[in-house]
Design a protein around this motif. Structure first.
Motif, PDB file in Angstrom:
ATOM      1  N   TYR A 190       0.835  -1.204   0.000  1.00 42.59           N
ATOM      2  CA  TYR A 190       0.000   0.000   0.000  1.00 42.59           C
ATOM      3  C   TYR A 190       0.872   1.259   0.000  1.00 42.59           C
ATOM      4  O   TYR A 190       0.659   2.199  -0.770  1.00 42.59           O
ATOM      5  N   THR A 191       1.894   1.245   0.839  1.00 46.38           N
ATOM      6  CA  THR A 191       2.754   2.426   0.948  1.00 46.38           C
ATOM      7  C   THR A 191       3.444   2.726  -0.385  1.00 46.38           C
ATOM      8  O   THR A 191       3.555   3.883  -0.799  1.00 46.38           O
ATOM      9  N   SER A 192       3.892   1.665  -1.069  1.00 46.56           N
ATOM     10  CA  SER A 192       4.561   1.872  -2.361  1.00 46.56           C
ATOM     11  C   SER A 192       3.594   2.513  -3.347  1.00 46.56           C
ATOM     12  O   SER A 192       3.964   3.427  -4.095  1.00 46.56           O
ATOM     13  N   ILE A 193       2.353   2.029  -3.349  1.00 46.13           N
ATOM     14  CA  ILE A 193       1.373   2.606  -4.277  1.00 46.13           C
ATOM     15  C   ILE A 193       1.179   4.090  -3.975  1.00 46.13           C
ATOM     16  O   ILE A 193       1.178   4.935  -4.859  1.00 46.13           O
ATOM     17  N   VAL A 194       1.054   4.379  -2.686  1.00 47.61           N
ATOM     18  CA  VAL A 194       0.852   5.776  -2.285  1.00 47.61           C
ATOM     19  C   VAL A 194       2.023   6.636  -2.748  1.00 47.61           C
ATOM     20  O   VAL A 194       1.840   7.707  -3.341  1.00 47.61           O
ATOM     21  N   ILE A 195       3.234   6.158  -2.501  1.00 51.55           N
ATOM     22  CA  ILE A 195       4.415   6.950  -2.843  1.00 51.55           C
ATOM     23  C   ILE A 195       4.551   7.084  -4.363  1.00 51.55           C
ATOM     24  O   ILE A 195       4.753   8.177  -4.893  1.00 51.55           O
ATOM     25  N   ASN A 196       4.356   5.955  -5.064  1.00 49.46           N
ATOM     26  CA  ASN A 196       4.584   5.974  -6.513  1.00 49.46           C
ATOM     27  C   ASN A 196       3.522   6.744  -7.276  1.00 49.46           C
ATOM     28  O   ASN A 196       3.767   7.230  -8.363  1.00 49.46           O
ATOM     29  N   ASN A 197       2.320   6.814  -6.738  1.00 48.87           N
ATOM     30  CA  ASN A 197       1.244   7.478  -7.478  1.00 48.87           C
ATOM     31  C   ASN A 197       1.065   8.938  -7.120  1.00 48.87           C
ATOM     32  O   ASN A 197       0.208   9.612  -7.689  1.00 48.87           O
ATOM     33  N   SER A 198       1.853   9.385  -6.190  1.00 48.29           N
ATOM     34  CA  SER A 198       1.681  10.778  -5.808  1.00 48.29           C
ATOM     35  C   SER A 198       2.365  11.673  -6.830  1.00 48.29           C
ATOM     36  O   SER A 198       3.441  11.351  -7.337  1.00 48.29           O
ATOM     37  N   THR A 199       1.736  12.784  -7.135  1.00 47.78           N
ATOM     38  CA  THR A 199       2.327  13.684  -8.124  1.00 47.78           C
ATOM     39  C   THR A 199       3.485  14.474  -7.531  1.00 47.78           C
ATOM     40  O   THR A 199       4.376  14.927  -8.226  1.00 47.78           O
ATOM     41  N   SER A 200       3.473  14.629  -6.223  1.00 50.30           N
ATOM     42  CA  SER A 200       4.611  15.313  -5.602  1.00 50.30           C
ATOM     43  C   SER A 200       5.249  14.380  -4.583  1.00 50.30           C
ATOM     44  O   SER A 200       4.697  13.322  -4.263  1.00 50.30           O
ATOM     45  N   ARG A 201       6.392  14.757  -4.077  1.00 49.79           N
ATOM     46  CA  ARG A 201       7.126  13.880  -3.166  1.00 49.79           C
ATOM     47  C   ARG A 201       6.360  13.686  -1.846  1.00 49.79           C
ATOM     48  O   ARG A 201       5.878  14.658  -1.266  1.00 49.79           O
ATOM     49  N   VAL A 202       6.275  12.434  -1.433  1.00 44.51           N
ATOM     50  CA  VAL A 202       5.540  12.113  -0.207  1.00 44.51           C
ATOM     51  C   VAL A 202       6.540  11.857   0.913  1.00 44.51           C
ATOM     52  O   VAL A 202       7.435  11.030   0.769  1.00 44.51           O
ATOM     53  N   LEU A 203       6.431  12.579   1.992  1.00 42.09           N
ATOM     54  CA  LEU A 203       7.346  12.342   3.117  1.00 42.09           C
ATOM     55  C   LEU A 203       6.536  11.891   4.330  1.00 42.09           C
ATOM     56  O   LEU A 203       5.653  12.609   4.802  1.00 42.09           O
ATOM     57  N   ILE A 204       6.866  10.701   4.795  1.00 38.61           N
ATOM     58  CA  ILE A 204       6.076  10.072   5.854  1.00 38.61           C
ATOM     59  C   ILE A 204       6.850  10.091   7.173  1.00 38.61           C
ATOM     60  O   ILE A 204       8.044   9.755   7.199  1.00 38.61           O
ATOM     61  N   ASN A 205       6.198  10.490   8.241  1.00 37.72           N
ATOM     62  CA  ASN A 205       6.870  10.394   9.550  1.00 37.72           C
ATOM     63  C   ASN A 205       6.000   9.730  10.620  1.00 37.72           C
ATOM     64  O   ASN A 205       6.304   9.795  11.805  1.00 37.72           O
ATOM     65  N   CYS A 206       4.932   9.097  10.194  1.00 38.43           N
ATOM     66  CA  CYS A 206       4.102   8.365  11.156  1.00 38.43           C
ATOM     67  C   CYS A 206       3.431   7.197  10.436  1.00 38.43           C
ATOM     68  O   CYS A 206       2.795   7.394   9.399  1.00 38.43           O
ATOM     69  N   VAL A 207       3.632   6.006  10.970  1.00 42.60           N
ATOM     70  CA  VAL A 207       2.953   4.843  10.380  1.00 42.60           C
ATOM     71  C   VAL A 207       2.161   4.149  11.479  1.00 42.60           C
ATOM     72  O   VAL A 207       2.617   4.047  12.621  1.00 42.60           O
ATOM     73  N   SER A 208       0.975   3.701  11.109  1.00 38.08           N
ATOM     74  CA  SER A 208       0.209   2.967  12.114  1.00 38.08           C
ATOM     75  C   SER A 208      -0.498   1.783  11.482  1.00 38.08           C
ATOM     76  O   SER A 208      -0.885   1.823  10.313  1.00 38.08           O
ATOM     77  N   VAL A 209      -0.614   0.743  12.266  1.00 34.08           N
ATOM     78  CA  VAL A 209      -1.244  -0.492  11.811  1.00 34.08           C
ATOM     79  C   VAL A 209      -2.290  -0.863  12.858  1.00 34.08           C
ATOM     80  O   VAL A 209      -1.991  -0.885  14.054  1.00 34.08           O
ATOM     81  N   THR A 210      -3.508  -1.120  12.398  1.00 41.82           N
ATOM     82  CA  THR A 210      -4.599  -1.451  13.331  1.00 41.82           C
ATOM     83  C   THR A 210      -5.288  -2.731  12.881  1.00 41.82           C
ATOM     84  O   THR A 210      -5.531  -2.925  11.692  1.00 41.82           O
ATOM     85  N   ILE A 211      -5.590  -3.573  13.833  1.00 37.00           N
ATOM     86  CA  ILE A 211      -6.430  -4.740  13.543  1.00 37.00           C
ATOM     87  C   ILE A 211      -7.765  -4.506  14.250  1.00 37.00           C
ATOM     88  O   ILE A 211      -7.795  -4.139  15.427  1.00 37.00           O
ATOM     89  N   SER A 212      -8.853  -4.701  13.522  1.00 36.19           N
ATOM     90  CA  SER A 212     -10.154  -4.423  14.132  1.00 36.19           C
ATOM     91  C   SER A 212     -11.209  -5.379  13.596  1.00 36.19           C
ATOM     92  O   SER A 212     -10.895  -6.351  12.923  1.00 36.19           O
ATOM     93  N   ASP A 213     -12.459  -5.038  13.870  1.00 36.44           N
ATOM     94  CA  ASP A 213     -13.610  -5.841  13.458  1.00 36.44           C
ATOM     95  C   ASP A 213     -13.502  -7.263  14.011  1.00 36.44           C
ATOM     96  O   ASP A 213     -13.548  -8.243  13.278  1.00 36.44           O
ATOM     97  N   PHE A 214     -13.399  -7.339  15.304  1.00 33.80           N
ATOM     98  CA  PHE A 214     -13.243  -8.649  15.940  1.00 33.80           C
ATOM     99  C   PHE A 214     -14.563  -9.407  15.978  1.00 33.80           C
ATOM    100  O   PHE A 214     -15.626  -8.816  16.098  1.00 33.80           O
ATOM    101  N   ARG A 215     -14.467 -10.687  15.838  1.00 27.07           N
ATOM    102  CA  ARG A 215     -15.662 -11.540  15.994  1.00 27.07           C
ATOM    103  C   ARG A 215     -15.274 -12.755  16.817  1.00 27.07           C
ATOM    104  O   ARG A 215     -14.083 -13.095  16.915  1.00 27.07           O
ATOM    105  N   LYS A 216     -16.278 -13.402  17.354  1.00 29.54           N
ATOM    106  CA  LYS A 216     -16.045 -14.622  18.138  1.00 29.54           C
ATOM    107  C   LYS A 216     -15.483 -15.696  17.220  1.00 29.54           C
ATOM    108  O   LYS A 216     -15.928 -15.853  16.082  1.00 29.54           O
ATOM    109  N   MET A 217     -14.516 -16.441  17.702  1.00 31.28           N
ATOM    110  CA  MET A 217     -13.956 -17.511  16.880  1.00 31.28           C
ATOM    111  C   MET A 217     -14.816 -18.759  16.957  1.00 31.28           C
ATOM    112  O   MET A 217     -15.470 -19.017  17.967  1.00 31.28           O
ATOM    113  N   GLN A 218     -14.786 -19.522  15.860  1.00 29.45           N
ATOM    114  CA  GLN A 218     -15.437 -20.826  15.876  1.00 29.45           C
ATOM    115  C   GLN A 218     -14.566 -21.761  16.709  1.00 29.45           C
ATOM    116  O   GLN A 218     -13.408 -21.453  16.993  1.00 29.45           O
ATOM    117  N   GLN A 219     -15.134 -22.888  17.057  1.00 34.40           N
ATOM    118  CA  GLN A 219     -14.343 -23.879  17.808  1.00 34.40           C
ATOM    119  C   GLN A 219     -13.121 -24.277  16.984  1.00 34.40           C
ATOM    120  O   GLN A 219     -13.197 -24.394  15.763  1.00 34.40           O
TER     121      GLN A 219
END
Ligand code: CTP
Ligand code: CA
Ligand code: CA
Length: 554
Positions: free
Chosen positions: A439-468
């Motif tokens: 995803y990050t590569s796509i963002v950087i490569n498709n931007s018309t101007s230079r993209v400078l990143i100084n914060c990255v975050s990763v979230t896992i969500s939408d939890f559900r009960k597991m099956q047995q």
């Protein structure tokens, strides 16, 4: 039964020019006993205990990248506060004890207490505080007749009504008399401010104010129930202290809002009681911006529109007048009641976080994929570890992976990019890293101007009960359509996911859904998990949220 005499005390007329309260009308209602409990200098206690420092007597501060993130009470007494640097603290108290929060070092999936961590190669871990928090909540939950609602990593609301009823009855059986305030003398009672209240009312203009209270009737029975509640709260605090070593403070009253307002009045290691008849005396000069829900825009618009700062300042406005400022009758009625101490909210038991988030802010900002990979690996390793523990404990598995890229640190941690994907399974650190980098590569490569990143975050969500027999790291995904619904949207509109950030001093790893976080999640229309729509990238600093769904993190 005392329940039948619990009442709603209602003054619905204006006070006279003398400031005398009109006679009350009584409406029957059941009075509850609600406690707000909050750990004293929480992270500092956790670390001081680990280091064998007596946090009750020795000044100690916990440091994160040079800033103090937790200050114990002996250090506060020396004038040291949370928003200072360790340099300031040492200047004020050369002998102060201090240590740094634990960190993950790049290349090592386990966090450690590195003596000299470097922001360029280390990432903060909040794991010890989450673990401590879990133990504390286990104790809260171990008391019969006590309902628990998580209010944050180190605070909770407890409805102790049932336990207090049982305690009051036991007390009579054992002592042959009712409980009195003297039996809970370790509890501080909010000072009686009737005289101050009267003076305040006298100073109001001749139109008077709408003096109205929604508090339960101050009957002897209800007083005893509150006192019994204090005894229950004391035993809960005692157990936290004797089993885990932590001090906490608590407020006890008839509702959540007031208990939270008073719990910190006499910190540390104290509990405070507000009797119902003290509500207006407590509130008349209390800043309404400190009430829950009044801290943000609502509080600001009322302050500007009605030219007041305290609850008492607002007592001269009826619902219509408030409505003219807030523009919504329901909100106006809510404000009208809240500033008079009313809160009928019941506890919403919430022990399970709805998302797991790992985030890193670094400098300098970069578009170097090697540097970004380094941080994604650290975040992914941490999250996979936490997902395993969380999944097994609650028998839940996550379904959505979200990646955010920010160019202004915590100011807007998603201004450069923000995208959700189905959580890859098996959920390995490699798999998460690879989605994030793709995803990050796509963002950087498709931007018309230079993209400078100084914060990255990763979230896992939408939890559900597991099956047995499912495993949190390899649970089957639902089909994409089920949770990525296509929605009409403007092509030019930026895709936004926002997350509340509490303060610039919040650790660079935010907590997983604590402290009333609200996520605003846009539903992306994703064709394939690894083909995010490119225009989800936005260079705008403050993109307007469009097509969003608000999910309360409870
Ligand atoms: N915290 C943080 N950054 C913030 C707010 C809180 O890192 N902006 C952490 C603190 O380190 C703190 C814990 O979250 O220990 C709980 O916060 P809070 O209850 O607000 O403060 P305490 O340090 O516990 O102090 P107090 O005794 O006043 O509750
Ligand atoms: Ca606290
Ligand atoms: Ca807190």
């Amino acid at each position: 039964m005392y329940r039948s005499v619990f009442s709603l005390l209602l003054f619905s007329t204006r006070s006279d020019v003398e400031g005398n309260l009109p006679p009350p009308r009584w409406v029957l209602m059941h009075g509850r006993v609600i406690c707000h409990v909050d750990l004293d200098c929480f992270y500092a206690q956790v670390e001081a205990l680990r280091l064998g420092i007596d946090f009750r007597s020795d000044p100690y501060v916990l440091v994160q990248w040079g800033n103090l993130i937790a200050v114990n009470y002996p250090a506060r007494r020396l004038g040291i506060g949370r928003f200072e640097t360790i340099r300031d603290a040492v200047a004020k108290c050369p002998d102060i004890k201090h240590s740094h929060v634990p960190t993950y070092e790049v290349g090592n999936p386990d966090y450690e207490y590195h003596p000299n961590p470097n922001k360029g190669t280390h990432k903060v871990s909040l794991d010890p505080y989450r673990r401590a928090s879990k133990k504390i909540f286990d104790i809260f939950g171990s008391f019969p007749g006590v309902l628990v609602e998580k209010g944050g990593v180190d605070e909770a609301y407890l409805d102790v009504t049932e336990a207090a009823e049982a305690f009051a009855a036991d007390f009579v059986a054992q002592n042959g008399r009712h409980i009195t305030q003297d039996d809970v003398a370790y509890t501080k009672v909010c000072p009686n401010r009737d005289e101050d209240l009267k003076q305040f009312l006298q100073c109001q203009d001749s139109g008077g104010v709408h003096v109205e209270t929604f508090a339960p009737a101050p009957t002897p029975e209800y007083h005893r129930l509150l006192q019994a509640g204090c005894a229950v709260v004391m035993s809960i605090r005692d157990k936290v202290r004797s089993e885990l070593g932590y001090d906490c403070s608590a407020g006890v009253s008839h509702n959540k809002m007031l208990s939270k307002c008073i719990s910190a009045l006499f910190k540390p290691n104290q509990q405070t009681l507000l009797y119902p008849e003290g509500t207006l005396g407590f509130l008349f000069d209390f800043k309404f911006s400190k009430l829950r829900m009044f801290g943000g825009k609502l509080g600001q618009s009322i302050e500007q529109g009605l030219h007041g700062t305290t609850c008492g300042d607002l007592w001269r406005y009826d619902v219509d007048a408030i409505n003219s400022v807030v523009g919504d009758k329901e909100t106006a009625a809510f404000v009208y009641r809240r500033v008079r101490g009313d809160d009928v909210d019941t506890l919403a038991p919430r022990s399970i976080s709805k998302s797991l988030l790992a985030q890193k802010v670094f400098s300098p900002a970069t578009d170097d994929i090697a540097v970004l990979r380094m941080w994604f690996v650290v975040l992914a390793q941490e999250l996979v570890e936490r997902l395993q523990v969380f999944g097994e404990e609650f028998n839940m598995c996550g379904r959505v992976l979200n990646i955010k890229l920010g160019g202004s640190g915590l100011g807007d941690a998603s201004d450069i990019g923000n995208k959700s994907f189905p959580l890859p399974t098996p959920t390995t650190a490699d798999a998460l890293t690879s989605v994030a980098l793709h995803y990050t590569s796509i963002v950087i490569n498709n931007s018309t101007s230079r993209v400078l990143i100084n914060c990255v975050s990763v979230t896992i969500s939408d939890f559900r009960k597991m099956q047995q027999h499912e495993d949190p790291l390899s649970a089957k995904q639902q089909t994409l359509d089920k949770f990525f619904r296509k929605r009409p949207r403007s092509d030019s509109a930026p895709r936004v996911e926002k997350e509340t950030v509490q303060s610039s001093l919040k650790p660079d790893d935010q907590d997983d859904g604590d402290d009333d976080d609200v996520l605003i999640i846009e539903r992306p229309h994703v064709a394939s998990p690894l083909k995010p729509v490119v225009n989800s990238t936005s260079r705008k600093r403050h993109p307007a949220p469009v097509d969003v769904e608000v999910i309360e993190l409870d």
